[in-house]
Design a protein around this motif. Structure first.
Motif, PDB file in Angstrom:
ATOM      1  N   GLY B 244      70.661  17.598  64.362  1.00  0.00           N
ATOM      2  CA  GLY B 244      71.475  18.599  65.061  1.00  0.00           C
ATOM      3  C   GLY B 244      72.886  18.704  64.540  1.00  0.00           C
ATOM      4  O   GLY B 244      73.103  18.909  63.346  1.00  0.00           O
ATOM      5  N   CYS B 245      73.846  18.544  65.439  1.00  0.00           N
ATOM      6  CA  CYS B 245      75.258  18.754  65.095  1.00  0.00           C
ATOM      7  C   CYS B 245      75.828  17.596  64.281  1.00  0.00           C
ATOM      8  O   CYS B 245      75.334  16.480  64.361  1.00  0.00           O
ATOM      9  N   PRO B 246      76.898  17.885  63.534  1.00  0.00           N
ATOM     10  CA  PRO B 246      77.540  16.816  62.763  1.00  0.00           C
ATOM     11  C   PRO B 246      78.333  15.852  63.640  1.00  0.00           C
ATOM     12  O   PRO B 246      78.637  16.157  64.785  1.00  0.00           O
ATOM     13  N   MET B 247      78.668  14.699  63.057  1.00  0.00           N
ATOM     14  CA  MET B 247      79.495  13.691  63.732  1.00  0.00           C
ATOM     15  C   MET B 247      80.664  13.318  62.847  1.00  0.00           C
ATOM     16  O   MET B 247      80.579  12.375  62.050  1.00  0.00           O
ATOM     17  N   PRO B 248      81.765  14.061  62.955  1.00  0.00           N
ATOM     18  CA  PRO B 248      82.910  13.769  62.088  1.00  0.00           C
ATOM     19  C   PRO B 248      83.542  12.423  62.437  1.00  0.00           C
ATOM     20  O   PRO B 248      83.289  11.874  63.505  1.00  0.00           O
ATOM     21  N   GLY B 249      84.365  11.944  61.519  1.00  0.00           N
ATOM     22  CA  GLY B 249      85.023  10.646  61.679  1.00  0.00           C
ATOM     23  C   GLY B 249      85.653  10.495  63.059  1.00  0.00           C
ATOM     24  O   GLY B 249      86.420  11.337  63.482  1.00  0.00           O
ATOM     25  N   GLY B 250      85.341   9.389  63.733  1.00  0.00           N
ATOM     26  CA  GLY B 250      85.868   9.155  65.066  1.00  0.00           C
ATOM     27  C   GLY B 250      84.772   9.275  66.113  1.00  0.00           C
ATOM     28  O   GLY B 250      84.886   8.739  67.208  1.00  0.00           O
ATOM     29  N   ASN B 251      83.684   9.958  65.759  1.00  0.00           N
ATOM     30  CA  ASN B 251      82.606  10.179  66.715  1.00  0.00           C
ATOM     31  C   ASN B 251      81.338   9.433  66.300  1.00  0.00           C
ATOM     32  O   ASN B 251      80.605   9.871  65.421  1.00  0.00           O
ATOM     33  N   THR B 252      81.113   8.284  66.950  1.00  0.00           N
ATOM     34  CA  THR B 252      79.900   7.503  66.665  1.00  0.00           C
ATOM     35  C   THR B 252      79.161   7.199  67.963  1.00  0.00           C
ATOM     36  O   THR B 252      78.287   6.329  68.000  1.00  0.00           O
ATOM     37  N   LYS B 253      79.517   7.937  69.020  1.00  0.00           N
ATOM     38  CA  LYS B 253      79.026   7.619  70.368  1.00  0.00           C
ATOM     39  C   LYS B 253      77.504   7.492  70.465  1.00  0.00           C
ATOM     40  O   LYS B 253      76.991   6.433  70.847  1.00  0.00           O
ATOM     41  N   VAL B 254      76.799   8.543  70.105  1.00  0.00           N
ATOM     42  CA  VAL B 254      75.347   8.550  70.344  1.00  0.00           C
ATOM     43  C   VAL B 254      74.595   7.581  69.407  1.00  0.00           C
ATOM     44  O   VAL B 254      73.722   6.837  69.867  1.00  0.00           O
ATOM     45  N   PRO B 255      74.933   7.538  68.100  1.00  0.00           N
ATOM     46  CA  PRO B 255      74.268   6.536  67.258  1.00  0.00           C
ATOM     47  C   PRO B 255      74.456   5.111  67.786  1.00  0.00           C
ATOM     48  O   PRO B 255      73.520   4.314  67.767  1.00  0.00           O
ATOM     49  N   GLU B 256      75.648   4.816  68.290  1.00  0.00           N
ATOM     50  CA  GLU B 256      75.879   3.473  68.843  1.00  0.00           C
ATOM     51  C   GLU B 256      74.974   3.211  70.037  1.00  0.00           C
ATOM     52  O   GLU B 256      74.398   2.120  70.165  1.00  0.00           O
ATOM     53  N   ILE B 257      74.846   4.190  70.902  1.00  0.00           N
ATOM     54  CA  ILE B 257      73.973   4.025  72.078  1.00  0.00           C
ATOM     55  C   ILE B 257      72.532   3.800  71.624  1.00  0.00           C
ATOM     56  O   ILE B 257      71.851   2.882  72.083  1.00  0.00           O
ATOM     57  N   ILE B 258      72.073   4.633  70.680  1.00  0.00           N
ATOM     58  CA  ILE B 258      70.674   4.529  70.218  1.00  0.00           C
ATOM     59  C   ILE B 258      70.391   3.129  69.665  1.00  0.00           C
ATOM     60  O   ILE B 258      69.367   2.513  69.979  1.00  0.00           O
ATOM     61  N   GLU B 259      71.320   2.621  68.871  1.00  0.00           N
ATOM     62  CA  GLU B 259      71.041   1.324  68.238  1.00  0.00           C
ATOM     63  C   GLU B 259      71.308   0.154  69.185  1.00  0.00           C
ATOM     64  O   GLU B 259      70.673  -0.895  69.073  1.00  0.00           O
ATOM     65  N   ASP B 260      72.208   0.356  70.150  1.00  0.00           N
ATOM     66  CA  ASP B 260      72.393  -0.657  71.203  1.00  0.00           C
ATOM     67  C   ASP B 260      71.139  -0.796  72.046  1.00  0.00           C
ATOM     68  O   ASP B 260      70.820  -1.861  72.546  1.00  0.00           O
ATOM     69  N   LYS B 261      70.440   0.310  72.198  1.00  0.00           N
ATOM     70  CA  LYS B 261      69.252   0.312  73.060  1.00  0.00           C
ATOM     71  C   LYS B 261      67.989  -0.071  72.293  1.00  0.00           C
ATOM     72  O   LYS B 261      66.876   0.134  72.780  1.00  0.00           O
ATOM     73  N   GLY B 262      68.165  -0.534  71.063  1.00  0.00           N
ATOM     74  CA  GLY B 262      67.014  -1.106  70.364  1.00  0.00           C
ATOM     75  C   GLY B 262      66.405  -0.230  69.288  1.00  0.00           C
ATOM     76  O   GLY B 262      65.479  -0.648  68.599  1.00  0.00           O
ATOM     77  N   GLY B 263      66.879   1.001  69.119  1.00  0.00           N
ATOM     78  CA  GLY B 263      66.345   1.843  68.060  1.00  0.00           C
ATOM     79  C   GLY B 263      67.094   1.609  66.754  1.00  0.00           C
ATOM     80  O   GLY B 263      68.119   0.928  66.722  1.00  0.00           O
ATOM     81  N   VAL B 264      66.578   2.162  65.687  1.00  0.00           N
ATOM     82  CA  VAL B 264      67.324   2.147  64.426  1.00  0.00           C
ATOM     83  C   VAL B 264      67.224   3.554  63.830  1.00  0.00           C
ATOM     84  O   VAL B 264      66.129   4.121  63.723  1.00  0.00           O
ATOM     85  N   ILE B 265      68.379   4.124  63.531  1.00  0.00           N
ATOM     86  CA  ILE B 265      68.388   5.474  62.963  1.00  0.00           C
ATOM     87  C   ILE B 265      68.074   5.359  61.482  1.00  0.00           C
ATOM     88  O   ILE B 265      68.765   4.645  60.747  1.00  0.00           O
ATOM     89  N   VAL B 266      67.041   6.063  61.040  1.00  0.00           N
ATOM     90  CA  VAL B 266      66.637   5.957  59.634  1.00  0.00           C
ATOM     91  C   VAL B 266      66.948   7.232  58.853  1.00  0.00           C
ATOM     92  O   VAL B 266      66.911   7.235  57.625  1.00  0.00           O
TER      93      VAL B 266
END
Lengths: 381, 381
Positions: B244-266
């Protein structure tokens, strides 16, 4: 205010038009649905097809659309989509003309419409005209000419009729006549007090792209003759320009509030207002080029830069002796919402007060808008 | 997961880059700010200018922007505008590179950016490339070529340097090298378990248009060599595509949540992901045409039709052995929000679960997104 017989007649015009298009289609004539001023009617009519606008102004089909579309996009897009998806009209009344088109002719203007058209193609064959987003370069004009050429070809294919330059010229002259009639009507609104209310004007403006050109002209002529004969009466009421998003059939919320609160709308700077008829098509030029030149200059917020719109607003405010501007936007319409800043700055500089109203098709904010409009009128009085 | 030294080095790269551009400007080299993948870097570099991305990913400049822009538009647009208007950075930290450009090169992509650029021109000279909104017609390509030709002229005028075909070819080869390095890095993520986390990947992806091409390549080569040597460890974690949308520098919110909850973004199907580097520019063709052909095909939701994006998502899901897709949008991004429907249908058909997250840059919804992502991971495990 005065009660106009020609506007009363419009009430039956809806059903008559439905029957007319229905008969036409039975006899093999094609019917095209449009959503936007950027689609030149002249090309559709020159191909021997009919045309009806499909912009939705009603709230009741929005919930249908929200099964497919995000909630936080503009109500016009949702209402239109809901009306078309709801083809058979089951459960929701008065959407019948939405299912009476053989083809939709769409245009890449704003983000929501552009992406909505992709989904619409699952329901009705949808042809999309790509629109350059610059109104002011020779390259953009050239691209638009090629897009209109392709559109002409598509209309020829749909109807089996050849779109000749002669037919185009006839349609250009006919459309210019309509534009001149609308100019005449607007000219009468320059009187103080205005002989016609904004709510009344909207009734005919909303039918502009629904009626056939012949019927529209007839209604306009009758209305002009009636309005001309109105005797000036009553005290001065704040003369309001409404500027911004269009108000398709079914949506009269904000004009009603403005005039209930004592104002009178004397000019609409919108697609259901001046943007639709202000500029003529050059009748002496090569028709396709003349059409491209005229249509690319429509000062919609999808165009950038759009300074022409600011200039136009200031000119209209002066010519129609406007006391205040209601800047009207549909919720989540990024184009007109962001452009508000420039309009506001320009009006401030010109000493013209402005009230900003962002709304949707529901009635939940009627009281709140009423209070704000009331305060605005008090300030203007 | 593994800790990569080359990513640690990136921390100091920001300050070093600021000094570098500052020195360059003192010696007369021009610096250009961009917001979007549709602006070909190759033309900027061939003119001998430098380039830094100006997309804002931080929440703290949004309130500044809301003095000029509507609140209900996307946080990326507001954050960027706030950072630039806030030129001197008083009161808000870490926005220094936003004031270090001689010219902004913008592009007509979405409604909000298009209209924001008009206001931006009051602060920094802003050149706008008009973008056809169709990726698939010869006429659109032709128009884009003329727009890129004009852009090349503008860069020549800014820098006083001639953009020769030879310089363009060199820059095309150089940019393709970067693209190939990113492909190599992504190739390593196809391993199961993935040797690098999505949050780590994002650190370098967010610097992609900030660093100089040379520095970026150096960091990428180091990272590739480090990632290559990681030994597979740990159990299988749900393999996630973020799309979906880009994540410019400073915005890592959702990837952090995903990986905190046990997923890995590939894999990231976004402008801070595959869309930026997936396709090569043809090195054998006439350079301006080759650039236009490559860039017009970027599957951004501003393009219509955009079926290429759907095909690409399905291909990526297969190649990266994705267990589930998090469809990520920034609030009020109509393009990606509406396109969600088509993506969802396609993923459903392919049997790939999808979670939809629409968010902004604030932390107010972190808990709520966490709960939803948690449930999604449980379903995938």
């Amino acid at each position: 205010m005065h009660c106009f017989k020609s506007l009363e007649n419009l009430k039956s015009a809806y059903i008559e038009r439905i029957h007319q298009v229905s008969d036409e289609r039975r006899s093999g004539k094609k019917s095209v649905g449009t959503f936007c001023l950027f689609v030149p009617d002249e090309i559709i009519f020159a191909a021997g097809a009919d045309r009806m606008i499909l912009c939705g102004g009603k709230n009741d089909t929005i919930s249908i659309a929200e099964q497919y579309l995000p909630r936080n996009i503009c109500p016009l897009v949702k209402s239109s989509f809901g009306s078309i998806v709801n083809d058979g009209c089951s459960g929701v009344k008065s959407c019948s003309h939405f299912s009476m088109v053989d083809m939709i002719v769409a245009e890449n203007t704003c983000d929501s419409k552009k992406k909505m058209y992709e989904l619409l193609d699952n329901y009705v064959p949808t042809y999309v005209i790509d629109l350059p987003q610059r109104p002011d370069t020779p390259e953009a004009l050239k691209y638009f000419v090629t897009e209109l050429d392709k559109f002409r070809d598509a209309m020829e294919q749909l109807t089996g009729n050849k779109v000749t330059n002669e037919r185009l010229r006839q349609e250009i002259i006919s459309s210019n006549e309509t534009r001149k009639l609308l100019h005449s009507l607007y000219e009468l609104r320059k009187r103080d007090p205005s002989p016609i209310s904004g709510v009344d004007m909207l009734k005919i403006l909303q039918k502009q792209y629904f009626l056939s050109p012949g019927e529209l002209k007839e209604h306009l002529r009758m209305l002009i003759s009636e309005v001309e004969s109105v005797e000036p009466e009553g005290a001065h009421r704040p003369r309001i320009m409404i500027s911004g998003c269009p108000m398709p059939g079914g949506n009269t919320k904000v004009p009603e509030i403005i005039e209930d609160k004592g104002g009178v709308i004397v000019v609409e700077e919108s697609c259901t207002g001046t943007r639709s008829f202000w500029d003529m098509v050059d009748e002496d030029k090569e028709p396709m080029l003349a059409l491209a030149e005229r249509y690319i200059e429509i000062p919609c917020s999808c165009m950038s830069p759009n300074d022409r719109r600011i200039d136009n607003i200031l000119e209209l405010a002066r010519d129609f002796k406007v006391d205040g501007v209601v800047y009207y936007t549909l919720q989540f319409c990024h184009g007109y919402n962001i452009e508000k800043y420039k309009v506001q700055q320009a009006l401030k500089k010109a000493g013209i007060p402005m009230l900003f109203v962002e709304t949707d098709y529901s009635n939940s904010d009627v009281e709140q808008i009423g209070l704000r409009v009331d305060a605005f009128m008090e300030m203007l009085s």
